[in-house]
Write an enzyme that holds these catalytic residues in place. Structure first.
Site, short mmCIF file in Angstrom:
data_model
loop_
_atom_site.label_atom_id
_atom_site.label_comp_id
_atom_site.label_asym_id
_atom_site.label_seq_id
_atom_site.Cartn_x
_atom_site.Cartn_y
_atom_site.Cartn_z
N SER A 140 -13.19 -5.71 1.38
CA SER A 140 -14.20 -5.11 0.49
C SER A 140 -15.61 -5.58 0.83
O SER A 140 -16.38 -5.98 -0.05
CB SER A 140 -13.88 -5.41 -0.98
OG SER A 140 -12.66 -4.82 -1.37
N PRO A 141 -16.00 -5.51 2.11
CA PRO A 141 -17.32 -6.03 2.51
C PRO A 141 -18.48 -5.16 2.03
O PRO A 141 -19.62 -5.62 2.05
CB PRO A 141 -17.24 -6.04 4.04
CG PRO A 141 -16.26 -4.95 4.37
CD PRO A 141 -15.24 -5.02 3.27
N HIS A 170 0.36 -11.96 1.18
CA HIS A 170 -0.63 -11.13 0.48
C HIS A 170 -1.18 -11.82 -0.76
O HIS A 170 -2.37 -11.71 -1.07
CB HIS A 170 0.01 -9.79 0.11
CG HIS A 170 -0.96 -8.68 -0.07
ND1 HIS A 170 -0.58 -7.36 -0.05
CD2 HIS A 170 -2.29 -8.67 -0.28
CE1 HIS A 170 -1.64 -6.58 -0.24
NE2 HIS A 170 -2.68 -7.35 -0.39
N ARG A 230 -16.51 -2.52 -2.61
CA ARG A 230 -15.70 -1.42 -3.14
C ARG A 230 -16.54 -0.15 -3.31
O ARG A 230 -16.37 0.61 -4.27
CB ARG A 230 -15.03 -1.84 -4.46
CG ARG A 230 -14.13 -3.07 -4.27
CD ARG A 230 -13.39 -3.45 -5.51
NE ARG A 230 -12.67 -4.71 -5.35
CZ ARG A 230 -11.46 -4.85 -4.81
NH1 ARG A 230 -10.81 -3.79 -4.39
NH2 ARG A 230 -10.89 -6.05 -4.71
N GLY A 231 -17.43 0.05 -2.35
CA GLY A 231 -18.26 1.25 -2.32
C GLY A 231 -19.62 1.08 -2.96
O GLY A 231 -20.53 1.89 -2.71
N PHE A 232 -19.82 0.04 -3.76
CA PHE A 232 -21.10 -0.15 -4.45
C PHE A 232 -22.25 -0.26 -3.45
O PHE A 232 -23.28 0.40 -3.59
CB PHE A 232 -21.03 -1.39 -5.34
CG PHE A 232 -22.34 -1.74 -6.01
CD1 PHE A 232 -22.76 -1.03 -7.12
CD2 PHE A 232 -23.15 -2.76 -5.52
CE1 PHE A 232 -23.98 -1.35 -7.74
CE2 PHE A 232 -24.35 -3.08 -6.13
CZ PHE A 232 -24.76 -2.36 -7.25
N TYR A 234 0.82 -1.21 0.00
CA TYR A 234 0.00 0.00 0.00
C TYR A 234 0.86 1.27 0.00
O TYR A 234 1.61 1.52 0.95
CB TYR A 234 -0.93 0.01 1.21
CG TYR A 234 -1.87 -1.17 1.30
CD1 TYR A 234 -2.18 -1.95 0.19
CD2 TYR A 234 -2.46 -1.51 2.51
CE1 TYR A 234 -3.03 -3.03 0.28
CE2 TYR A 234 -3.33 -2.58 2.61
CZ TYR A 234 -3.61 -3.35 1.50
OH TYR A 234 -4.46 -4.42 1.60
#
Length: 324
Positions: free
Chosen positions: A192-193, A113, A196-198, A47
């Site tokens: 990403s629960p 990772h 990813r913002g959706f 990151y």
């Protein structure tokens, strides 16, 4: 080791989703998270090419004992290129570098990772077991792996957690990993629960995403699939309103309902969104609402694969066929 039911994914403070906040804004965000009682911080070598670990380290100065500190290795930026390298010597070097950037003497949980498909996973996990025995890491995790790979790793050393993508719109763990981790007493950490913002209703138009936003390369956010996926949102908003919570909270409550061993790992750059997310831990959403959420958003209704071909080649998870 026992992970809190929810953690803060720190990636977006340095990486992946458009232009990250300034270092001082990111530092303020992390300190606010600690003040709000967040006790699980997740970062990685990848990151921001190490900058995220440095940021987390600054935030933790004088507060190290307040959190379960998590990082990852085996994937990094080398000469501007994302590189997967699971060789033992690389993992040893990356753990030492992570310790320096974080300013700590040990990392509580350290993930591989990505599985480097050119290196037997037993070799990578064996190296992490040596680092654990040396006291540099407390426990070993794996990320974006399949059940067969988990079993190979377990033959070498105990695995404390598997971090795979899991949400209403990405159900891959239901093809075996959800059960395998529960049966083995391993935490399944869902990254990403909120899709990813959706599912947080945070993407009005993917065409307006920043040029380098990771989502631009993901099929579900591209025009041929986005129209079908966006058509699900009005019903999704209505279901959240019926439950008396925000869309993001409903998405997180659904993930947490999948098992006592499931940990949600949302990420955000907003203190307000962070507080909203973590309130989901204490939500009591009716089981029929959770069931309807699972029917509304899932493999049969979501259009497009989660990754494009190049991205998919880097992971080892089970996968559903796309609905579109």
């Amino acid at each position: 080791m026992k992970l809190p039911r929810m953690g803060l994914g720190c990636m977006s403070l340095s990486h992946a989703y458009g232009t990250p906040p300034s270092e001082e804004q990111g530092l303020a965000m992390l300190r606010a998270a600690l003040d709000a009682g967040v006790t699980h911080l997740d970062t990685a070598t990848l990151y921001g090419a190490g900058r995220n670990e440095e940021l987390v380290g600054r935030a933790l100065a004088g507060r190290r004992d307040e959190v379960v500190l998590v990082s990852k290795g085996g994937m990094s930026v080398e000469n501007g290129v994302r590189t997967i390298d699971g060789r033992p010597e690389t993992l040893r070097r990356q753990v030492d570098a992570s310790l320096r950037r974080l300013g700590v003497d040990h990392i509580d949980l350290y993930y591989l990772h990505r599985w480097d498909k050119t290196v037997p996973i037993r070799d990578s996990v064996g190296a992490l077991a040596d680092l654990r025995d040396a006291g540099k890491i407390g426990a070993i995790g794996l990320s974006e792996v399949s059940v067969p790979r988990l079993r190979e790793a377990l033959a070498v050393a105990p695995i404390a957690a598997v971090q795979n993508e899991y949400s209403l719109w990405t159900r891959n763990p239901e093809l075996g990993m959800l059960d395998a981790t529960r049966e083995a007493g391993i935490a399944l950490v869902a990254f990403s629960p909120v899709a990813r913002g959706f599912l947080a209703d945070a993407v009005a138009d993917p065409g307006l995403l920043a040029e380098k936003d990771l989502r631009r390369g993901m099929p579900r956010f591209q025009a041929e699939h986005w129209t079908r996926n966006a058509a699900l949102l009005p019903s999704w908003r209505a279901l959240a309103a019926e439950a008396g919570c925000t869309p993001a909270q409903l998405a997180l409550a659904w993930v947490l309902s999948r098992g006592a061993h499931v940990v949600a790992l949302p990420g955000t750059t907003s203190i307000a969104h962070l507080r909203d997310d973590f309130a989901a831990v204490d939500l009591a959403v009716p089981s029929d609402v959770l069931a309807r959420a699972g029917e509304l958003i899932g493999p049969a209704t979501v259009s497009g694969s989660r990754y494009n071909a190049a991205q998919a080649a880097d992971v080892d998870t089970e996968a559903f066929e796309s609905a579109g």
